[in-house]
Design an enzyme around this catalytic site. Structure first.
Site, PDB file in Angstrom:
ATOM      1  N   ARG A   1    -112.858 -33.466  16.337  1.00 43.63           N
ATOM      2  CA  ARG A   1    -112.900 -32.092  16.856  1.00 43.63           C
ATOM      3  C   ARG A   1    -114.286 -31.779  17.403  1.00 43.63           C
ATOM      4  O   ARG A   1    -114.428 -31.135  18.449  1.00 43.63           O
ATOM      5  CB  ARG A   1    -112.490 -31.107  15.753  1.00 43.63           C
ATOM      6  CG  ARG A   1    -110.983 -31.175  15.475  1.00 43.63           C
ATOM      7  CD  ARG A   1    -110.637 -30.523  14.159  1.00 43.63           C
ATOM      8  NE  ARG A   1    -109.195 -30.378  13.957  1.00 43.63           N
ATOM      9  CZ  ARG A   1    -108.412 -31.311  13.418  1.00 43.63           C
ATOM     10  NH1 ARG A   1    -108.905 -32.476  13.048  1.00 43.63           N
ATOM     11  NH2 ARG A   1    -107.118 -31.066  13.260  1.00 43.63           N
TER      12      ARG A   1
ATOM     13  N   GLY B   1    -103.672 -41.067  17.028  1.00 38.04           N
ATOM     14  CA  GLY B   1    -102.785 -39.925  17.289  1.00 38.04           C
ATOM     15  C   GLY B   1    -103.580 -38.644  17.440  1.00 38.04           C
ATOM     16  O   GLY B   1    -103.241 -37.771  18.247  1.00 38.04           O
TER      17      GLY B   1
ATOM     18  N   ARG C   1     -95.290 -43.237  18.348  1.00 34.30           N
ATOM     19  CA  ARG C   1     -95.409 -41.988  17.581  1.00 34.30           C
ATOM     20  C   ARG C   1     -94.932 -40.757  18.359  1.00 34.30           C
ATOM     21  O   ARG C   1     -95.042 -40.695  19.577  1.00 34.30           O
ATOM     22  CB  ARG C   1     -96.855 -41.839  17.094  1.00 34.30           C
ATOM     23  CG  ARG C   1     -97.194 -43.006  16.162  1.00 34.30           C
ATOM     24  CD  ARG C   1     -98.532 -42.887  15.554  1.00 34.30           C
ATOM     25  NE  ARG C   1     -98.610 -41.760  14.651  1.00 34.30           N
ATOM     26  CZ  ARG C   1     -99.749 -41.317  14.136  1.00 34.30           C
ATOM     27  NH1 ARG C   1    -100.893 -41.917  14.445  1.00 34.30           N
ATOM     28  NH2 ARG C   1     -99.752 -40.303  13.312  1.00 34.30           N
TER      29      ARG C   1
ATOM     30  N   ASP D   1    -102.574 -38.065   3.881  1.00 35.66           N
ATOM     31  CA  ASP D   1    -103.317 -39.305   4.176  1.00 35.66           C
ATOM     32  C   ASP D   1    -103.674 -40.094   2.923  1.00 35.66           C
ATOM     33  O   ASP D   1    -104.066 -41.260   3.007  1.00 35.66           O
ATOM     34  CB  ASP D   1    -104.608 -38.977   4.938  1.00 35.66           C
ATOM     35  CG  ASP D   1    -104.323 -38.499   6.352  1.00 35.66           C
ATOM     36  OD1 ASP D   1    -103.208 -38.745   6.856  1.00 35.66           O
ATOM     37  OD2 ASP D   1    -105.210 -37.878   6.959  1.00 35.66           O
TER      38      ASP D   1
ATOM     39  N   ARG E   1     -95.239 -45.568   6.508  1.00 36.17           N
ATOM     40  CA  ARG E   1     -96.037 -45.806   5.296  1.00 36.17           C
ATOM     41  C   ARG E   1     -95.201 -45.876   4.023  1.00 36.17           C
ATOM     42  O   ARG E   1     -95.645 -46.452   3.026  1.00 36.17           O
ATOM     43  CB  ARG E   1     -97.139 -44.734   5.172  1.00 36.17           C
ATOM     44  CG  ARG E   1     -98.237 -44.955   6.200  1.00 36.17           C
ATOM     45  CD  ARG E   1     -99.373 -43.971   6.109  1.00 36.17           C
ATOM     46  NE  ARG E   1    -100.458 -44.384   6.983  1.00 36.17           N
ATOM     47  CZ  ARG E   1    -101.442 -43.587   7.405  1.00 36.17           C
ATOM     48  NH1 ARG E   1    -101.478 -42.318   7.016  1.00 36.17           N
ATOM     49  NH2 ARG E   1    -102.376 -44.055   8.191  1.00 36.17           N
TER      50      ARG E   1
HETATM   51  C1  S3P Z   1    -105.100 -34.851  10.945  1.00 38.13           C
HETATM   52  C2  S3P Z   1    -103.910 -34.309  10.520  1.00 38.13           C
HETATM   53  C3  S3P Z   1    -102.871 -35.100   9.856  1.00 38.13           C
HETATM   54  C4  S3P Z   1    -103.448 -36.369   9.269  1.00 38.13           C
HETATM   55  C5  S3P Z   1    -104.281 -37.116  10.264  1.00 38.13           C
HETATM   56  C6  S3P Z   1    -105.451 -36.260  10.706  1.00 38.13           C
HETATM   57  C7  S3P Z   1    -106.053 -33.987  11.653  1.00 38.13           C
HETATM   58  O1  S3P Z   1    -101.880 -35.468  10.792  1.00 38.13           O
HETATM   59  O2  S3P Z   1    -102.413 -37.194   8.782  1.00 38.13           O
HETATM   60  O3  S3P Z   1    -104.782 -38.308   9.696  1.00 38.13           O
HETATM   61  O4  S3P Z   1    -107.225 -34.372  11.829  1.00 38.13           O
HETATM   62  O5  S3P Z   1    -105.658 -32.887  12.040  1.00 38.13           O
HETATM   63  P1  S3P Z   1    -100.695 -34.463  11.223  1.00 38.13           P
HETATM   64  O6  S3P Z   1    -101.272 -33.360  12.024  1.00 38.13           O
HETATM   65  O7  S3P Z   1     -99.753 -35.326  12.020  1.00 38.13           O
HETATM   66  O8  S3P Z   1    -100.088 -33.989   9.940  1.00 38.13           O
END
Ligand code: S3P
Length: 430
Positions: free
Chosen positions: A30, A97, A125, A317, A348
């Site tokens: 971020r 992701g 994904r 996580d 997972r």
């Molecule tokens: C994250 C949110 C989570 C987490 C990922 C990091 C983030 O994913 O599993 O490792 O930084 O906002 P989701 O938004 O898919 O729940």
């Protein structure tokens, strides 16, 4: 020994020592994205060393944002203001992701077309969860069949929306709030369950006003961001591997300085305490709205328990490592309401069940979770990371209590979030 792709982990009798955990991955992504569209040069100490965050820096770099590592290991990002340059090529999000989902929010507000792609795992994904709100805001987005990457985005001026995501996802929330910066009014995201709030906190740190009430976060379009100098707290999700390692050996003690203590992430500590780990937190400080503290943990009776509902979302996580050490608890661990685990970097639930069984454990795999009985003895085995960083690290921890050596194939996946993990684990496991 760690080779390119294989790590061997020997059984240990104790884990003891201090580990300096790299910067939080969620916050680093971020900060890099917001620094790119801020005015001025931002500087981040302890920025995550994760390959995922390199993917984010690579993508913003391809859109005219200069960034560099300083001699002292900080990262500097030279912000270009609200408008990025159109990328000459498709943007490579690697395994990340977070990069694809959150950057899409910014790209939706840019006056150019862009394309994002990822590796084999990321290509599987789900992206419909961000395509839906961004399309409602007026961006034109197309994907592969079934809402999978690659994504093509034609950005432009956006409409402000009130969005209620179906899945509890902090990535979706941040994506929509980032897009909201380019909206024509006030954009609201109202979540089904409150997720991590690093997006809101980072936006405020860069000077934007973000309001919060209940599970809703609101942002006004047109706001300008200003560069910051910040220290990224140590990643609590990476710290979880060492906390669980300490839990395996009564009397073991680990100290983890400068760890993120944000309440939307720190539920992990409550659950570990309920399961029997002794934890204390000292030297609490606040950095740009994020709480940081030194965590000390001592292994004691390791009881286990159930993770469900909002706890599952808060610990999403950390569930792989909790599952990996579950057979060594007294009463076992049950995980419920965790279908999201099936669409992470790997499935997972299946990955944990497969590896646990290879180590000789009994596991009941369910569509939305698993039940792993306690009081089991595990043997070493040849395991697969399934190309997933958290699976590689979770089973390195489980291997510490096994009765013989374990080999983890594809262990370099750990670098996606924690490149020095195996060295750090080896330093404290005796
Ligand atoms: C994250 C949110 C989570 C987490 C990922 C990091 C983030 O994913 O599993 O490792 O930084 O906002 P989701 O938004 O898919 O729940």
């Amino acid at each position: 020994m760690v080779t390119d792709t294989t790590a061997s982990v020997r059984p240990a009798r104790a884990v003891n020592g201090v580990v300096r955990i790299p910067g939080d991955k969620s916050i680093s992504h971020r900060y890099a994205m917001l620094a790119a569209i801020a005015e001025g040069t931002s500087r981040f100490q302890n920025f995550s060393a994760a390959r995922d965050c390199e993917s984010t820096l690579g993508c913003v770099g391809a859109m005219g944002v200069e960034w560099r590592r300083t001699e002292h290991g900080a990262i500097e990002v030279v912000g270009v203001g609200r408008q990025l340059k159109a990328p000459a090529q498709a943007l490579d999000c690697g395994n990340s992701g977070s990069t694809m989902r959150m950057l899409s929010g910014i790209l939706a507000g840019q006056p150019f077309a862009s394309e994002l792609f990822g590796d084999e795992s990321l290509s599987r994904r789900p992206m419909a969860r961000i395509m839906k709100p961004l399309t409602e805001m007026g961006a034109k987005i197309s994907s592969s069949e079934g809402g999978r990457p690659p994504l093509k985005i034609q950005g432009g001026p956006l409409k402000a929306i009130h969005y209620k995501p179906e899945v509890a996802s902090a990535q979706v929330k941040s994506c929509v709030l980032f897009a909201g910066l380019f909206g024509d009014g006030e954009t609201t995201v109202e979540e089904p369950i409150r997720t991590r709030d690093h997006g809101e906190i980072a936006l405020r740190a860069f000077g934007a006003e973000v309001e919060r009430s209940g599970n809703a976060a609101r942002i006004r379009g047109g706001q300008r961001l200003h560069a910051i100098e910040a220290l990224v707290p140590g990643d609590l999700s990476s710290a979880a591997f060492f906390l669980c390692a300490a839990a395996l050996f009564p009397g073991s003690a680990v100290t983890l300085p400068g760890i993120l203590m944000n309440p939307t992430r720190a539920r992990l500590l409550d659950i570990l305490i309920q399961m029997g780990l002794k934890i204390s937190v000292a030297q609490l400080e606040e950095h740009h709205g994020e709480l940081v503290g030194t965590v000390e943990a001592c292994g004691a009776a390791w009881k286990g328990g159930t993770i469900s509902g909002a706890d599952t979302a808060a610990l999403i996580d950390e569930i792989p490592v909790l599952a990996a050490v579950a057979p060594y608890t007294e009463n076992g661990i049950e995980v419920r309401d965790a279908t999201e685990l099936r669409v992470k970097e790997s499935d997972r639930i299946a990955a944990c069940a497969t590896n646990l069984r290879k180590m000789g454990a009994e596991v009941e795999e369910r569509p939305d979770g698993m039940r792993i009985p306690g009081g089991q003895r595990l043997h070493g085995a040849e395991l697969d990371s399934f190309g997933d960083h958290r699976i590689a690290m979770a089973f390195a921890v489980a291997a510490l209590r096994a009765e013989s050596e374990t080999t983890i194939l594809g262990a370099d996946a750990a670098g996606v979030s924690y490149p020095t993990f195996f060295e750090d684990l080896r330093k404290i496991a005796k």
